[in-house]
Each structure stands twice: as C-alpha cells, then as structure tokens.
Design an enzyme around this catalytic site. Structure first.
Site, PDB file in Angstrom:
ATOM      1  N   GLU A 202       3.007   4.230  11.143  1.00 14.43           N
ATOM      2  CA  GLU A 202       2.119   5.449  11.739  1.00 14.43           C
ATOM      3  C   GLU A 202       0.510   4.971  12.525  1.00 14.43           C
ATOM      4  OE1 GLU A 202       1.688   6.434   6.622  1.00 14.43           O
ATOM      5  OE2 GLU A 202       1.028   5.301   7.231  1.00 14.43           O
TER       6      GLU A 202
ATOM      7  N   HIS B  27       0.397   1.299  12.503  1.00 14.09           N
ATOM      8  CA  HIS B  27       0.178   0.503  10.932  1.00 14.09           C
ATOM      9  C   HIS B  27       2.128   0.247  11.158  1.00 14.09           C
ATOM     10  CE1 HIS B  27       1.256   1.243   7.033  1.00 14.09           C
ATOM     11  NE2 HIS B  27       0.452   0.475   7.240  1.00 14.09           N
TER      12      HIS B  27
ATOM     13  N   ASN C 142       1.642   4.143   2.125  1.00  6.52           N
ATOM     14  CA  ASN C 142       0.875   3.768   0.997  1.00  6.52           C
ATOM     15  C   ASN C 142       0.056   4.626  -0.368  1.00  6.52           C
ATOM     16  OD1 ASN C 142       2.070   1.514   2.307  1.00  6.52           O
ATOM     17  ND2 ASN C 142       0.379   0.919   2.985  1.00  6.52           N
TER      18      ASN C 142
ATOM     19  N   SER D 141      -3.617  -0.712   6.314  1.00  4.94           N
ATOM     20  CA  SER D 141      -3.451  -0.374   5.514  1.00  4.94           C
ATOM     21  C   SER D 141      -3.679   0.070   4.891  1.00  4.94           C
ATOM     22  CB  SER D 141      -2.192  -1.421   4.085  1.00  4.94           C
ATOM     23  OG  SER D 141      -1.760  -2.192   5.247  1.00  4.94           O
TER      24      SER D 141
END
Ligand SMILES: NC(=O)c1ccc[n+]([C@@H]2O[C@H](COP(=O)([O-])OP(=O)(O)OC[C@H]3O[C@@H](n4cnc5c(N)ncnc54)[C@H](O)[C@@H]3O)[C@@H](O)[C@H]2O)c1
Length: 596
Positions: free
Chosen positions: A154, A142, A192, A121
C-alpha cells in the site's frame, strides 16, 4: 524517467524490517540495514539468514543467489550509516513519538533528495512527515507480513507528498515484483482497516471462551479458505504491534468499539507473550522466531479427540428436509457408511431429492473420485420416507428444513414424541438460536446445532453449536460424528453467526462502507485483501457470490442480536438489495456479470 534507487536503508529489523531488507536485496538493490543495538542487529541478521536458508531448502532460491543477496546487505548500528542512501524505509515499533524522532534524525542525516518512507500500519503518515523539513518527500510504503511472500504494497500519499515521489515509489514497487495500491492517509489504509476489527473480534471470542483457539482458527481456514486463522495471524503479526495498531485505529478511526483492543491482548503483551517472535502468544512455538507450533497445556490431547469423551454410538441417522442442504447432508452421511432415513413432506419430494443425490454421486464416479460399487452401496443405505414416524429408531436426527423458527419448533416437538431416548437432535440452522429449537422439546440436553456449509459434500467444516442446556455427551457425539464424516467439527456457543459468519460478514460490511466512503475502488479493495492477506476472494467478489440479500440478512441478524453500532448494515448494501442487484444470481451486484 523514474528515479533510480541503487541503495536503500531499512531502519528496524524486527518482524517487518528483516523481511523488507530481503525483498530489496533479492531484487539486486544494496541495503543498509540499521538497528538500535548490536544484539538487535544480530537478531535481524539471524532472521534474514533463517528466511533465506528456508528459501534455499525449499528450492525457491539458489545458494549462489542467497550468498549474493547477503553481500548486498550492510548491517550497521545507528542512523548515521544512512547518509548516502536513495530511500529509507522505517520499520520501528508502532509509536508516533518514536517514529517522529527517527524521521527528524533521518532528515538531518540523509541527503536532501532522499525519500523517507514509513512502514506504519495505522499511524498518520502526515504527522510523521511534519517532523522533517521535507514532508513532500515523505510517503508510506506499507508492506505485508511476511514481506518476501505477500505481493501487495500500500503506497500512502499525504496531502503534501510530491506526485513524482509517488510515481517513483510506484515504479520501485513494480521493480520489486509487487502490486501496489495508492491511497490517501487514513487509519489502517485498506487492508488493516478491514482486517483488525475481525482479528480483535476473534480475540474476544477466545477471551470469552466462546470457542477454543484451535476451533476459531480452523473455522476461518476451513470455512472461508483463509491461509491462516485469526489467532495464528495475531501471533505472526506480533501481539505488541497488533495492540498498537488497534489502539491507534480506535483513536484515529472514529472510536469504533470494535477496534478497542480486547483486554486480554494488553495482558498478554505485558506478560511478554508477543507471538512467534517471543516463542509464545496464542500458541507456543518451538523457540522464539520459529513458525513451528508445539503442544502446550491448552492443546487438545489426541486421545481426547479420538475417544470423543462420552460420545454415543451412532449408526442410523435421520435427515429431515428436501432442500440443497438436506440433499448434501444425506449424501455425506450415506457415503460415510451411515444408514440414512430421509424424511420429506411427500414422496414426490423424496423422488426429487433421491435424483439429486444420485446425480451428485454419479458426478463423483465420472470424476474418478468414487467407485461405482461405493456409489451403489451409499444409495443402498438410504431409505426414503414421507413420515416422521420412520425416525423412531434412529440415533441422530439432522433437521434441515426451511429457516423459520415456528416450523423448526413444531418439527422438534414432533421429534421429541417420536424419537427414542438418548437420540441427539441436531438443527442445521445458520441464524436462529438453537436454544429456541431445543426448548420446543422435553430434552434440551440432547439438542445441538450442526451447521454444515454449502455444498455439504465439499466443505470440510461443520460448526457444532452447544446451547447452555446441551450436555457434554451430545456435544461429544456431534463432534465424533463430524470426524467420522471426514470433516472438522468446531464447537462454539449459541450466538448469532456462530464463528464463521460472525467474523466474516462484519468484515464484508466494512468493505462496503469503505467503498461507500469513496476511500478506494472495489478492484483495489479486492486486490488488497487477496494480495496483502492471501484471501481466496476479495470482499466484493465474495459478496456477489454469496448474494447481497443473504449477506444483508445475516448482517442484520448480527446487528440485532449484538447491538454493536459498527455492525449496522452499510446503506449501500441495503440500496443495492432494494434495487434488485443481488450478485451473480441476478447477474448484477457490485459488479456487472451479464457478459460473463
Ligand atoms: N508485524 C506486522 O505484521 C506488520 C505488517 C506491516 C507493517 N507493520 C509495521 O511495521 C513497523 C514495525 O513493526 P514490527 O512488527 O516489525 O515490529 P517489531 O517489534 O518486530 O520490530 C521493530 C524493530 O525496531 C527496532 N528499533 C526500535 N527502535 C529503533 C531505533 N531507534 N532505531 C532502529 N531500530 C529500532 C527494534 O529493535 C525491533 O527490532 C510498525 O510500524 C508496524 O505497524 C507491521
């Protein structure tokens, strides 16, 4: 021709890995699922079984498909089992040295053409890739939690990732029914980077007793329409994982203090309170791994909430003001059965407000949501006045006049002279300190904030703001009134932005900064937050709706009060406001709305 992936490997079957296995197996791809030990392997197997059983129970997966799905998964201990897979996705804990060791080992075990992917992440995909002899075949994939549900992936390319590897992975995402955004290797990627500052801030609010866990979570769910509150989300992510992500983002992302993990997080991780996976985090769960929250010592007792702990009886309510908020609030109280005295600055204004309330109630009748008799009864409960003297016998006053401190202070001084003792005096201010208004009276203990959201008849949330002088009875009264209105009242301290705006606007501002830095596009950022985090609108859609000028003003207030460098308004936001691009209301903001 895109590469065919018939078998993939997944390393680490924790919160994310088990879900990723499910995604592949559901889409007809064979999976070799690898763990470090037999007990960990069994845990992963149980997670997969629990998740697919729930899908069957909900009618989302046929039993035969579930059985076929399980047949596609081969569970093994140790990386050697991955010798002939086409792609490996690593989902072990968020530690660079661990991931580098695993990638070096994968490089040795796997065939030369195998693509090696990390689900990290926040760590650098580039740094992970150089542990192998094939950095051009290393990529970030991701997934979002829970992987079988969230649509976004992602795809993170480094400066050396081969373009055909990126294309192959993008095609694979499409086959999995996912929407991908492809981006460069930067701490936190899109989602994130925008999410974790907000989550950490919410933990800080909880740690400082600014509001309870239930109230912080309810505020963001009901005020912003988010699928879950920030503390419940931390429990889902896993506090250990969240800690590592924040810590890495702090170190990689320019040492932004907002990413420095709140001390409470570290303490909770050390104490084994990891969230859902350990059965206890901010909330307590039925058992480890269960999504079902059970009451614990911090859960408010139903009797406490209902009794309202010293709440005063309210039957007659005064509403001062003639704008959008006042109009909505008058309607809300009248519909809930309160006698309402509306006070404006002149009978002409009263007539306008009266018309607006009638129109809104009539809409309810037309839509079949309100009986004609109830509409008439609600209107019959409202009296219209142009003088504050008519507030002499009300039990509660809600002030919703212009957002100017001097005006509000003068009004509260007058209310202090006119109203009977024991009345609760409430301001709907969204940005002024409630204590300033309270100190304009001789009875600051009776003054609270009642921050309604627009449109008041629709929005289910009210923030109840207590100052350092507010009495527990006044707070309890305000909360009980919210409940009687059919709304959720969340109690918080008297700080700029209360709960919702303080958590929402810095996130929006961060999205503007990300756009300004050309890391991604407005469309991809909006997609990422909607499909990765389940937000009802992306940040740029929301900014255009709220208004860029309003957003800038709130962000400035937050920055001025909290002096947090990371809260400084994004220059791009300032420029758009200066240019008159204010959002939908001027038909142009981040997007051009002139043709819609
Ligand atoms: N939790 C989230 O919401 C989330 C979302 C997206 C991405 N991620 C990322 O996914 C990765 C995994 O996070 P998580 O939350 O699933 O962690 P987790 O702690 O729930 O699971 C990690 C698993 O890896 C296993 N493991 C550890 N060492 C191993 C080894 N040498 N070989 C094989 N297995 C090993 C552990 O036994 C454990 O089951 C992290 O990089 C994290 O940042 C997490």
């Amino acid at each position: 021709m895109a590469r065919e992936f018939s078998t993939v490997g997944v390393v680490g079957l924790g919160t994310m890995g088990a879900g990723i296995v499910e995604v592949f197996a559901r889409n007809g791809i064979d999976v070799v699922a690898v763990e470090i030990s037999v007990p960990a392997l069994e845990r992963g197997r149980a997670t997969l079984k629990g998740s697919t059983d729930r899908a069957v129970a909900k009618g989302k997966l046929a039993e035969a498909d579930r059985d076929a799905l399980h047949e596609r998964v081969h569970f093994e201990v140790g990386l050697d089992a991955l010798h002939s897979v086409d792609l490996v996705i690593e989902a072990v804990p968020e530690h660079l040295d661990l991931k580098q060791r695993i990638f070096a080992e994968l490089d040795r075990v796997c065939r030369p053409e195998t693509i090696l992917a990390t689900n990290t992440s926040s760590l650098s995909v580039t740094e992970i890739s150089v542990a192998t002899s094939r950095p051009n075949q290393v990529i970030g994939i991701h997934f979002f939690n829970p992987a079988p549900v969230m649509k976004l992936v992602e795809v993170v390319r480094t400066v050396v990732t081969a373009p055909e590897v990126v294309a192959d992975v993008e095609a694979l995402c499409a086959r999995l029914g996912k929407v991908d955004v492809t981006i460069n290797d930067r701490a936190g990627f899109i989602a994130n980077a925008l999410l974790f500052g907000y989550l950490n801030h919410a933990v800080g609010m909880f740690e400082s007793h600014y509001a309870t866990r239930e109230d912080i979570d309810a505020a963001m769910k009901l005020g912003c329409g988010l699928p879950m509150g920030p503390l419940a989300l931390m429990d889902l992510i896993g506090l250990d994982t969240a800690y590592e992500i924040l810590d890495t983002m702090y170190r990689r992302g320019g040492r932004d203090r907002r990413h420095a993990p709140v001390p409470l997080l570290k303490q909770m991780v050390t104490a084994g309170l990891l969230g859902r996976k350990s059965g206890r985090g901010f909330y307590t769960y039925e058992r480890p791994g269960s999504p079902v929250v059970v009451p614990d010592e911090a859960t408010p007792l139903a009797t406490e909430v209902a009794a309202g702990d010293g709440a005063r009886a309210i039957t007659k309510v005064g509403v001062v003001g003639s704008g959008t908020m006042a109009t909505g609030i008058i309607e809300v109280f009248a519909k809930a059965g309160y006698e309402v005295v509306s006070v404006t600055r002149g009978m002409e204004k009263s007539a306008t407000v009266c018309e607006a309330v009638k129109t809104s109630l009539n809409k309810g009748v037309v839509r079949g949501k309100l009986a004609e008799a109830d509409r008439d009864a609600a209107l019959g409960r409202i009296s219209w006045s142009a003088t504050l003297d008519h507030l002499a016998d009300v039990d509660l006053v809600v002030e919703a006049v212009v957002e100017e401190l001097s005006v509000k202070k003068a009004l509260f001084a007058s209310l202090d002279e006119i109203c009977k003792p024991g009345v609760v005096l409430a301001t709907t201010t969204s940005s002024l300190p409630v204590i300033d208004v309270a100190m304009a009276t001789q009875r600051p203990a009776d003054v609270v904030g009642l921050h309604f959201f627009n449109p008041a008849p629709v929005m289910p949330l009210v923030e109840v703001v207590r100052t350092i002088r507010t009495s527990p009875e006044a707070t309890a009264t305000a909360r009980a009134v919210c409940a009687a209105l059919g709304k959720t009242g969340v109690v918080c301290g008297d700080r700029s932005g209360f709960i919702v705006n303080a958590l929402l606007f810095p996130y929006l501002n961060d999205a503007v900064k990300m756009l300004e830095a050309s890391y991604s596009t407005a469309d991809d950022i909006d997609h990422a937050m909607k499909l990765g985090c389940g937000y009802p609108m992306g940040p740029f859609e929301l900014l255009d709706v709220v208004g860029l000028d309003v957003s800038l003003a709130i962000q400035r207030e937050l920055y001025l009060e909290l002096r947090e460098p990371g809260f400084a308004p994004a220059p791009l936001l300032e420029h758009l406001v200066t240019a008159g691009y204010l959002g939908r209301k001027t038909r142009r903001g981040f997007r051009d709305h002139s043709h819609r």
